[in-house]
Scaffold this active site. Structure first.
Site, PDB file in Angstrom:
ATOM      1  N   GLY A   1      34.165  50.520  52.641  1.00 21.56           N
ATOM      2  CA  GLY A   1      34.317  49.061  52.520  1.00 21.56           C
ATOM      3  C   GLY A   1      35.319  48.548  53.540  1.00 21.56           C
TER       4      GLY A   1
ATOM      5  NE  ARG B   1      45.870  46.027  73.649  1.00 19.21           N
ATOM      6  CZ  ARG B   1      46.136  44.783  73.230  1.00 19.21           C
ATOM      7  NH1 ARG B   1      47.296  44.505  72.660  1.00 19.21           N
ATOM      8  NH2 ARG B   1      45.246  43.821  73.401  1.00 19.21           N
TER       9      ARG B   1
ATOM     10  NE  ARG C   1      31.350  52.338  50.288  1.00 20.98           N
ATOM     11  CZ  ARG C   1      31.429  51.030  49.993  1.00 20.98           C
ATOM     12  NH1 ARG C   1      30.350  50.277  50.016  1.00 20.98           N
ATOM     13  NH2 ARG C   1      32.586  50.498  49.671  1.00 20.98           N
TER      14      ARG C   1
ATOM     15  CG  ASP D   1      40.669  58.876  48.127  1.00 22.93           C
ATOM     16  OD1 ASP D   1      41.547  59.047  48.999  1.00 22.93           O
ATOM     17  OD2 ASP D   1      40.925  58.753  46.916  1.00 22.93           O
TER      18      ASP D   1
ATOM     19  CB  SER E   1      36.637  57.196  55.124  1.00 21.08           C
ATOM     20  OG  SER E   1      35.972  56.040  54.657  1.00 21.08           O
TER      21      SER E   1
ATOM     22  CB  THR F   1      40.392  50.792  50.711  1.00 19.51           C
ATOM     23  OG1 THR F   1      40.038  50.238  49.437  1.00 19.51           O
ATOM     24  CG2 THR F   1      41.460  51.843  50.469  1.00 19.51           C
ATOM     25  CB  ILE F   2      40.965  45.271  49.403  1.00 15.56           C
ATOM     26  CG1 ILE F   2      39.755  45.525  48.499  1.00 15.56           C
ATOM     27  CG2 ILE F   2      40.586  44.635  50.723  1.00 15.56           C
ATOM     28  CD1 ILE F   2      39.161  44.232  47.929  1.00 15.56           C
ATOM     29  CG  ASP F   3      39.566  49.040  45.731  1.00 17.10           C
ATOM     30  OD1 ASP F   3      39.453  47.812  45.864  1.00 17.10           O
ATOM     31  OD2 ASP F   3      38.620  49.786  45.414  1.00 17.10           O
TER      32      ASP F   3
ATOM     33  CG  ASP G   1      41.175  53.220  45.949  1.00 15.57           C
ATOM     34  OD1 ASP G   1      41.472  53.114  47.154  1.00 15.57           O
ATOM     35  OD2 ASP G   1      40.000  53.257  45.545  1.00 15.57           O
TER      36      ASP G   1
ATOM     37  NE  ARG H   1      48.570  28.750  37.260  1.00 11.18           N
ATOM     38  CZ  ARG H   1      49.222  29.311  36.233  1.00 11.18           C
ATOM     39  NH1 ARG H   1      49.561  28.591  35.199  1.00 11.18           N
ATOM     40  NH2 ARG H   1      49.536  30.573  36.250  1.00 11.18           N
TER      41      ARG H   1
ATOM     42  CG  MET I   1      36.352  43.435  44.549  1.00 12.89           C
ATOM     43  SD  MET I   1      35.958  43.669  46.273  1.00 12.89           S
ATOM     44  CE  MET I   1      34.195  43.276  46.243  1.00 12.89           C
TER      45      MET I   1
ATOM     46  NE  ARG J   1      33.257  51.223  43.063  1.00 14.86           N
ATOM     47  CZ  ARG J   1      32.407  50.968  44.044  1.00 14.86           C
ATOM     48  NH1 ARG J   1      31.270  50.388  43.785  1.00 14.86           N
ATOM     49  NH2 ARG J   1      32.678  51.314  45.288  1.00 14.86           N
TER      50      ARG J   1
ATOM     51  CE  LYS K   1      49.648  30.815  28.751  1.00 14.18           C
ATOM     52  NZ  LYS K   1      49.986  30.067  29.960  1.00 14.18           N
TER      53      LYS K   1
ATOM     54  CG  HIS L   1      46.483  26.000  31.196  1.00 13.04           C
ATOM     55  ND1 HIS L   1      47.461  25.072  30.939  1.00 13.04           N
ATOM     56  CD2 HIS L   1      46.919  26.721  32.251  1.00 13.04           C
ATOM     57  CE1 HIS L   1      48.442  25.209  31.811  1.00 13.04           C
ATOM     58  NE2 HIS L   1      48.138  26.196  32.617  1.00 13.04           N
TER      59      HIS L   1
ATOM     60  CD  GLN M   1      38.626  40.093  44.706  1.00 15.42           C
ATOM     61  OE1 GLN M   1      39.513  40.675  44.097  1.00 15.42           O
ATOM     62  NE2 GLN M   1      37.376  40.115  44.286  1.00 15.42           N
TER      63      GLN M   1
HETATM   64  O1  F6P Z   1      36.647  49.797  47.809  1.00 15.93           O
HETATM   65  C1  F6P Z   1      36.713  48.458  48.085  1.00 15.93           C
HETATM   66  C2  F6P Z   1      35.748  47.690  47.240  1.00 15.93           C
HETATM   67  O2  F6P Z   1      35.865  46.343  47.609  1.00 15.93           O
HETATM   68  C3  F6P Z   1      35.904  47.853  45.733  1.00 15.93           C
HETATM   69  O3  F6P Z   1      36.936  47.091  45.198  1.00 15.93           O
HETATM   70  C4  F6P Z   1      34.549  47.458  45.249  1.00 15.93           C
HETATM   71  O4  F6P Z   1      34.283  48.058  44.028  1.00 15.93           O
HETATM   72  C5  F6P Z   1      33.639  47.970  46.327  1.00 15.93           C
HETATM   73  O5  F6P Z   1      34.415  48.085  47.490  1.00 15.93           O
HETATM   74  C6  F6P Z   1      32.455  47.086  46.594  1.00 15.93           C
HETATM   75  O6  F6P Z   1      31.660  47.710  47.541  1.00 15.93           O
HETATM   76  P1  F6P Z   1      30.416  47.020  48.267  1.00 15.93           P
HETATM   77  O7  F6P Z   1      30.973  46.177  49.374  1.00 15.93           O
HETATM   78  O8  F6P Z   1      29.624  48.148  48.768  1.00 15.93           O
HETATM   79  O9  F6P Z   1      29.723  46.180  47.262  1.00 15.93           O
END
Ligand code: F6P
Length: 324
Positions: free
Chosen positions: A15, A29, A76, A107, A109, A129-131, A133, A158, A173, A175, A218, A220, A256
């Site tokens: 991703g 560079r 992938r 991971d 990759s 990776t944005i996760d 993880d 909000r 996001m 997983r 509260k 909302h 995201q």
């Molecule tokens: O690993 C990054 C990620 O954005 C996860 O948060 C998400 O589950 C997955 O990739 C989504 O993958 P795709 O772009 O293949 O739908």
């Protein structure tokens, strides 16, 4: 692979993540500065299977540091994930005459990089990776940008939740990793945060909490749900049924993954890309670059892949403590 070779290759895989371009730029560079030729491999490992590479120069990475996505494209690759695929890619690297490959991804990759290293092509992985993880690194490129995107979106949600006295369930996001949910949940003042690393009993953790905070005035509510927990539409319906509060669900999805990388992502990506080149220049491969205690370090790929991610329980407890 000849240690005297004067070329390296770089690819992005899995991703995409904002900041990958900054890492590619740094690799290109830093390598050219050390008199290395650099090949950019297109669409992850697929580019090594079908010879889709371009020679990069100083200017081919101009004006990319501020852009999300990856100029090298990403994929992938199923074909690569076979012994034949790895051999084909290694043979191609040998024909190209590269001394090593920088692999920017997660991971999955890195497993590919480990296999390519095993087939005689030294590889260095960079966590992108944005996760957030990747177990060996306290930070992965893209995480900060993704979280800031979530924050901006939830702040907008909000506004409307407040106007309507509603509850908004927002799915972010991640997983297998709740880091985006945890940190954005704290930053946007969520009443409840559901992550895959923790039990997520809807009655005690969400419904009871909403009712208790409602009793203190509260009106909302924001509930952040990690993708790994999922079911945000069903969760919204459950909340509405149990509390009588009108509830809406929003799945933020791929918004995201895009956008201009934040300062943090650009700086970390640059430092990691630079470090990866230093390793390959010194003929060191089979490594993953990581951020540990704020420092850029490197580890053996297999060791890195065997590490277990540690969820930040302390931060989670803080979140639970203040979301009342
Ligand atoms: O690993 C990054 C990620 O954005 C996860 O948060 C998400 O589950 C997955 O990739 C989504 O993958 P795709 O772009 O293949 O739908």
């Amino acid at each position: 692979m000849s240690e005297n070779s004067n070329a390296i290759a770089v690819l992005t895989s899995g991703g995409d993540a904002p900041g990958m371009n900054a890492a590619v730029r740094a690799v290109v560079r830093a390598a050219i500065n050390r008199n290395l030729q650099v090949y950019g491999v297109k669409r992850g490992y697929n580019g090594l299977l079908n010879g889709d590479v371009v020679e990069m120069n100083l200017r081919s990475v101009s004006d990319i540091i501020n852009h999300g996505g990856t100029v090298l494209y990403t994929a992938r690759s199923e074909e690569y994930n076979t012994p034949e695929g790895v051999k084909k890619a290694a043979d191609y690297c040998r024909s190209l005459g590269v001394k090593g490959v920088v692999v920017i991804g997660g991971d999955g990759s890195f497993r590919g990089a480990r296999d390519l290293s095993g087939a005689g092509i030294p590889c260095v992985g960079i966590p992108g990776t944005i996760d957030n993880d990747v177990a060996c690194s306290e930070y992965t490129i893209g995480f900060d940008t993704a979280m800031n995107t979530v924050l901006e979106m939830v702040d907008k949600i909000r506004d409307t939740a407040q106007s309507h006295d509603r509850c908004s369930v927002v799915e972010v996001m991640g997983r297998r990793c709740g880091d985006i949910a945890l940190q954005t949940g704290i930053a946007c003042g969520a009443t409840a945060i559901l992550v895959p690393e923790k039990p997520h009993d809807l009655d005690t953790m969400v419904v009871d909490k909403i009712i208790a905070t409602q009793a203190t005035g509260k009106k909302h509510f924001i509930v952040i749900v990690a993708e790994g927990v999922g079911g945000s539409a069903e969760i919204a319906k459950y909340i509405e049924d149990k509390t009588g509060i009108e509830t809406r669900a929003t799945v933020l999805g791929h918004v995201q993954r895009g956008g201009s990388p934040t300062l943090r992502d650009r700086v970390v990506a640059t430092a990691m890309g630079h470090h990866a080149v230093e390793l390959l220049v010194n003929n060191i491969g089979n490594r993953v670059v990581a951020l540990q205690q704020g420092n850029v370090v490197d580890l053996d790929i297999t060791e890195a892949l065997n590490m277990k991610r540690v969820f930040d329980d302390n931060l989670y407890n803080i979140a639970m403590d203040v979301s009342i």
